[in-house]
Scaffold this motif. Structure first.
Motif, PDB file in Angstrom:
ATOM      1  N   ALA A 285     -39.808  11.820 -23.070  1.00 22.51           N
ATOM      2  CA  ALA A 285     -39.907  11.948 -24.519  1.00 22.51           C
ATOM      3  C   ALA A 285     -40.299  13.370 -24.880  1.00 22.51           C
ATOM      4  O   ALA A 285     -41.216  13.947 -24.300  1.00 22.51           O
ATOM      5  CB  ALA A 285     -40.929  10.963 -25.065  1.00 22.51           C
ATOM      6  N   LEU A 286     -39.585  13.953 -25.827  1.00 22.40           N
ATOM      7  CA  LEU A 286     -39.861  15.307 -26.262  1.00 22.40           C
ATOM      8  C   LEU A 286     -40.985  15.322 -27.293  1.00 22.40           C
ATOM      9  O   LEU A 286     -41.202  14.356 -28.006  1.00 22.40           O
ATOM     10  CB  LEU A 286     -38.602  15.931 -26.874  1.00 22.40           C
ATOM     11  N   GLU A 287     -41.689  16.441 -27.353  1.00 17.21           N
ATOM     12  CA  GLU A 287     -42.733  16.596 -28.352  1.00 17.21           C
ATOM     13  C   GLU A 287     -42.085  16.833 -29.709  1.00 17.21           C
ATOM     14  O   GLU A 287     -41.237  17.713 -29.863  1.00 17.21           O
ATOM     15  CB  GLU A 287     -43.646  17.761 -27.994  1.00 17.21           C
ATOM     16  N   VAL A 288     -42.474  16.061 -30.685  1.00 17.48           N
ATOM     17  CA  VAL A 288     -41.852  16.137 -32.000  1.00 17.48           C
ATOM     18  C   VAL A 288     -42.603  17.158 -32.852  1.00 17.48           C
ATOM     19  O   VAL A 288     -43.820  17.045 -33.018  1.00 17.48           O
ATOM     20  CB  VAL A 288     -41.874  14.768 -32.707  1.00 17.48           C
ATOM     21  N   PRO A 289     -41.908  18.160 -33.409  1.00 15.19           N
ATOM     22  CA  PRO A 289     -42.566  19.102 -34.329  1.00 15.19           C
ATOM     23  C   PRO A 289     -43.219  18.349 -35.476  1.00 15.19           C
ATOM     24  O   PRO A 289     -42.698  17.351 -35.958  1.00 15.19           O
ATOM     25  CB  PRO A 289     -41.411  19.987 -34.817  1.00 15.19           C
ATOM     26  N   GLU A 290     -44.360  18.846 -35.921  1.00 14.83           N
ATOM     27  CA  GLU A 290     -45.157  18.124 -36.898  1.00 14.83           C
ATOM     28  C   GLU A 290     -44.395  17.877 -38.200  1.00 14.83           C
ATOM     29  O   GLU A 290     -44.486  16.802 -38.788  1.00 14.83           O
ATOM     30  CB  GLU A 290     -46.449  18.894 -37.192  1.00 14.83           C
ATOM     31  N   THR A 291     -43.636  18.876 -38.659  1.00  9.54           N
ATOM     32  CA  THR A 291     -42.910  18.704 -39.925  1.00  9.54           C
ATOM     33  C   THR A 291     -41.857  17.608 -39.813  1.00  9.54           C
ATOM     34  O   THR A 291     -41.670  16.809 -40.733  1.00  9.54           O
ATOM     35  CB  THR A 291     -42.239  20.021 -40.342  1.00  9.54           C
ATOM     36  N   ILE A 292     -41.166  17.573 -38.658  1.00 12.07           N
ATOM     37  CA  ILE A 292     -40.154  16.539 -38.448  1.00 12.07           C
ATOM     38  C   ILE A 292     -40.808  15.183 -38.248  1.00 12.07           C
ATOM     39  O   ILE A 292     -40.294  14.156 -38.707  1.00 12.07           O
ATOM     40  CB  ILE A 292     -39.266  16.899 -37.248  1.00 12.07           C
ATOM     41  N   LYS A 293     -41.950  15.171 -37.588  1.00  9.00           N
ATOM     42  CA  LYS A 293     -42.643  13.902 -37.361  1.00  9.00           C
ATOM     43  C   LYS A 293     -43.002  13.227 -38.674  1.00  9.00           C
ATOM     44  O   LYS A 293     -42.850  12.010 -38.828  1.00  9.00           O
ATOM     45  CB  LYS A 293     -43.915  14.146 -36.539  1.00  9.00           C
ATOM     46  N   LEU A 294     -43.462  14.003 -39.657  1.00  9.40           N
ATOM     47  CA  LEU A 294     -43.824  13.425 -40.949  1.00  9.40           C
ATOM     48  C   LEU A 294     -42.606  12.800 -41.630  1.00  9.40           C
ATOM     49  O   LEU A 294     -42.687  11.726 -42.228  1.00  9.40           O
ATOM     50  CB  LEU A 294     -44.435  14.500 -41.847  1.00  9.40           C
ATOM     51  N   THR A 295     -41.458  13.503 -41.529  1.00  9.78           N
ATOM     52  CA  THR A 295     -40.234  12.967 -42.129  1.00  9.78           C
ATOM     53  C   THR A 295     -39.796  11.683 -41.444  1.00  9.78           C
ATOM     54  O   THR A 295     -39.462  10.690 -42.094  1.00  9.78           O
ATOM     55  CB  THR A 295     -39.108  14.010 -42.042  1.00  9.78           C
ATOM     56  N   LEU A 296     -39.798  11.695 -40.110  1.00  9.64           N
ATOM     57  CA  LEU A 296     -39.357  10.515 -39.370  1.00  9.64           C
ATOM     58  C   LEU A 296     -40.297   9.336 -39.600  1.00  9.64           C
ATOM     59  O   LEU A 296     -39.861   8.178 -39.629  1.00  9.64           O
ATOM     60  CB  LEU A 296     -39.278  10.839 -37.882  1.00  9.64           C
TER      61      LEU A 296
ATOM     62  N   ASP B 291     -46.143   6.127 -32.856  1.00 11.89           N
ATOM     63  CA  ASP B 291     -45.915   7.514 -32.440  1.00 11.89           C
ATOM     64  C   ASP B 291     -44.952   7.587 -31.261  1.00 11.89           C
ATOM     65  O   ASP B 291     -44.095   8.486 -31.197  1.00 11.89           O
ATOM     66  CB  ASP B 291     -47.244   8.189 -32.080  1.00 11.89           C
ATOM     67  N   GLU B 292     -45.082   6.657 -30.315  1.00 13.65           N
ATOM     68  CA  GLU B 292     -44.159   6.633 -29.183  1.00 13.65           C
ATOM     69  C   GLU B 292     -42.743   6.277 -29.638  1.00 13.65           C
ATOM     70  O   GLU B 292     -41.758   6.815 -29.120  1.00 13.65           O
ATOM     71  CB  GLU B 292     -44.659   5.624 -28.132  1.00 13.65           C
ATOM     72  N   PHE B 293     -42.642   5.390 -30.607  1.00 10.77           N
ATOM     73  CA  PHE B 293     -41.332   5.030 -31.153  1.00 10.77           C
ATOM     74  C   PHE B 293     -40.688   6.229 -31.842  1.00 10.77           C
ATOM     75  O   PHE B 293     -39.481   6.470 -31.696  1.00 10.77           O
ATOM     76  CB  PHE B 293     -41.506   3.869 -32.142  1.00 10.77           C
ATOM     77  N   ILE B 294     -41.475   6.995 -32.588  1.00 12.60           N
ATOM     78  CA  ILE B 294     -40.977   8.213 -33.235  1.00 12.60           C
ATOM     79  C   ILE B 294     -40.452   9.177 -32.183  1.00 12.60           C
ATOM     80  O   ILE B 294     -39.382   9.785 -32.329  1.00 12.60           O
ATOM     81  CB  ILE B 294     -42.093   8.889 -34.054  1.00 12.60           C
ATOM     82  N   SER B 295     -41.184   9.313 -31.099  1.00 10.70           N
ATOM     83  CA  SER B 295     -40.791  10.232 -30.027  1.00 10.70           C
ATOM     84  C   SER B 295     -39.482   9.803 -29.382  1.00 10.70           C
ATOM     85  O   SER B 295     -38.616  10.637 -29.076  1.00 10.70           O
ATOM     86  CB  SER B 295     -41.897  10.302 -28.971  1.00 10.70           C
ATOM     87  N   ILE B 296     -39.304   8.492 -29.188  1.00 12.60           N
ATOM     88  CA  ILE B 296     -38.058   7.984 -28.609  1.00 12.60           C
ATOM     89  C   ILE B 296     -36.875   8.336 -29.509  1.00 12.60           C
ATOM     90  O   ILE B 296     -35.853   8.860 -29.056  1.00 12.60           O
ATOM     91  CB  ILE B 296     -38.138   6.452 -28.439  1.00 12.60           C
ATOM     92  N   CYS B 297     -37.014   8.038 -30.796  1.00 22.14           N
ATOM     93  CA  CYS B 297     -35.911   8.297 -31.732  1.00 22.14           C
ATOM     94  C   CYS B 297     -35.588   9.777 -31.807  1.00 22.14           C
ATOM     95  O   CYS B 297     -34.417  10.174 -31.800  1.00 22.14           O
ATOM     96  CB  CYS B 297     -36.270   7.762 -33.111  1.00 22.14           C
TER      97      CYS B 297
END
Length: 563
Positions: free
Chosen positions: A266-277, A335-341
């Motif tokens: 799983a890749l680290e999700v940038p904070e700005t993209i994480k909020l959107t997702l 959070d893990e689900f966000i990382s998968i997507c």
């Protein structure tokens, strides 16, 4: 121009049939325009321009067309039919600021708690059920945001062109032709001011297109189309990812081109993209969290992916789930689900680049000769699942995100074109029908158009405002109310400029003092009312009453001698 039925030659039943037929055609056309604009919001490169400029402009097209055709035709009748257009302008502006405003507040209301009556946007439940009517009226409501207050101020400022034409008109008496001649250059000044205000408003909207409210609107549209099955999960999310923040997966020279599912991480999700997702995926995650423990087990994750048309084999899913389950408890948290997507979409976005690099360096992929598992994962993300599929457009959900984006653009242009053509075809005969209804009821055409024109031309905007308001968040109620304020601003600039042009170029007279006072007063009342921090449900009922009272105001002013 079709349709060509003469409204004056049909009976009462035929006239009613024509009204509902033309009204339905305009309603469908408005929906086509609305749906086309919403689709364009899913295209990242166009979202800012569409949300800030195209959407409000196209939303005004049905009203503008009725107003334009009301002043065309035989000059001997144009002065009378122009009142139909003025009725549409007044009815549209006042209706949008009252009826859907009330419905939005009522649908989006939450409990108001404490002495300060703070909106309960974070509590569960947000709205207490089964309370007394007095409690509902006085202790439920919405919070008024800075965006709504700012939009109200702009709306009030854009009423200035009304004064520019109305103040001189008050002091002009005589025959219609004489009044029209003296108003001509005042109308030209009004036309210039309206167009300048329209351009300034569009620029202001474009500059603010990157703010949180525009982003929230776009996310809401993504969630809507995802829920309705119009796009796949990948198709909905690909537009939310910023290309500058997306890492490249396994693409350097000398490395394998396809990342194996065994090597999946799983890749680290940038904070700005994480909020959107998080905003997009929170509802689907909660929906499939059947035991409400804040996590998804294997079956829940697989069901979610399947239902959103992201299929994967059992072996590939197990490998992916194992790599993503960081704490090894057999479940995946949000959070893990966000990382998968994010990882899946990132891999898909970089797939073409990896293939191009493979061709450029003639690299051999050892996995390709065996089973090329990760390549099949990328393909399976967009392949058809045979079981438990909903009946949805296969030409969209079974394609890769880039292809979905291309079809979305074409479909949006098609919807916008069809909607605009239908509006132009049916607006002119609709004006004739409303004029005939007024004559047969012995009513001024203004009153007929005031009530009936918004029903045909503005229903889609009412539905859109409710769509946002019922989510009961501070952001979505702001979107709902600012959209209504924006529609009023478009009427004050773009639509009013049509009247100024008709008066100047066709030699018509502006003799609508009572109507102008009603339009301006209602906007000033709403603009001042929202300068507070909250609006109770009781306040919303008062806003609803403004619509019928505005008609009474026009009638009283005309009785007092105002034209």
């Amino acid at each position: 121009m079709l349709p060509s039925i003469d409204a004056s030659e049909v009976g009462t039943t035929g006239l009613i049939w024509l009204f509902f037929s033309y009204g339905y055609a305009l309603y469908v056309a408005s929906n086509y325009i609305s749906d086309g604009s919403d689709l364009l919001l899913l295209v990242p490169s166009m979202a800012g321009l569409v949300g800030s400029v195209v959407l409000p402009l196209l939303g005004a097209v049905p009203d503008a067309a009725i107003m334009l055709f009301s002043g065309l035709g035989d000059i001997s009748e144009a002065q009378e039919t122009l009142s139909v257009g003025v009725g549409a302008l007044a009815g549209s502006t006042i209706m949008l600021l009252t009826v859907p405003w009330f419905l939005s507040v009522f649908a989006g209301r939450v409990d108001l708690r404490g002495p300060q009556k703070n909106p309960n946007y974070t509590g569960k439940p947000k709205l207490t059920s089964g309370i007394a009517i007095t409690q509902t009226l006085l202790h439920t409501g919405i919070g008024i945001t800075d965006e709504v207050r700012h939009g109200a101020l702009i709306m009030m400022i854009t009423t200035i062109p009304y004064f520019l034409i109305q103040v001189p008109a008050i002091f002009m008496d005589g025959l219609v032709e004489e009044v029209a001649g003296r108003e001509k250059y005042w109308a030209l000044s009004g036309l210039v001011i309206c167009l300048a205000g329209f351009v300034a408003y569009m620029i202001l909207q474009l500059r603010s297109s990157s703010n949180n409210m525009e982003k929230t609107k776009r996310i809401a549209i993504m969630k809507k189309f995802l829920h309705e099955g119009e796009v796949s999960l990948s198709g909905a999310l690909v537009g939310a990812l910023d290309g500058d923040d997306m890492p490249t997966v396994g693409s350097a020279k000398g490395r394998t081109i396809y990342q194996s599912i065994v090597e999946f991480r799983a890749l680290e999700v940038p904070e700005t993209i994480k909020l959107t997702l998080k905003e997009i995926l929170r509802d689907p995650f909660n929906k499939y969290d059947e035991d409400r423990n804040g996590t998804l087990d294997r079956s829940e994750v697989k069901t979610l992916l399947r239902d959103f048309h992201e299929t994967i084999s059992d072996d590939e899913f197990e490998a992916m789930f194992h790599k993503s389950d960081k704490d090894g408890d057999g479940t995946i948290d949000f959070d893990e689900f966000i990382s998968i997507c994010y990882t899946f979409i990132t891999m898909q976005q970089n797939q073409r680049m990896r293939i191009e690099l493979a061709q450029q360096y003639d690299l051999e992929n050892p996995l390709h000769k065996s089973n090329n598992i990760s390549h099949k994962v990328m393909n399976s993300m967009f392949s058809e699942e045979d079981e438990e599929e909903e009946d949805i457009p296969e030409d969209i959900v079974d394609l890769e995100p880039e292809e979905q984006q291309a079809i979305i653009k074409k479909r949006a242009i098609f919807y916008l074109t069809i909607g605009t053509v239908v509006v132009l075809a049916f607006s002119d005969p609709m004006v004739d029908v409303m004029q005939q209804i007024g004559r047969r009821l012995n009513l001024a055409p203004f009153y007929v158009a005031f009530v009936l024109a918004p029903i045909a031309a503005n229903i889609s905007e009412v539905i859109a405002s409710l769509f946002y308001a019922k989510k009961k968040t501070r952001k979505t109620i702001s979107i709902s109310l600012t959209a209504l304020e924006g529609a009023a601003c478009m009427n004050n600039t773009f639509c009013l400029s049509i009247f100024m042009g008709l008066i100047y170029f066709r030699g018509l007279a502006w003799q609508y003092t009572a109507e102008t006072i009603s339009i301006v007063v209602v906007q000033l009342i709403i603009g001042l009312l929202v300068q507070r921090k909250i609006m109770t449900t009781f306040d919303a009922f008062l806003v609803l009453l403004i619509f019928p009272l505005s008609i009474v105001l026009v009638a009283v002013l005309e009785k007092l001698g105002f034209d």
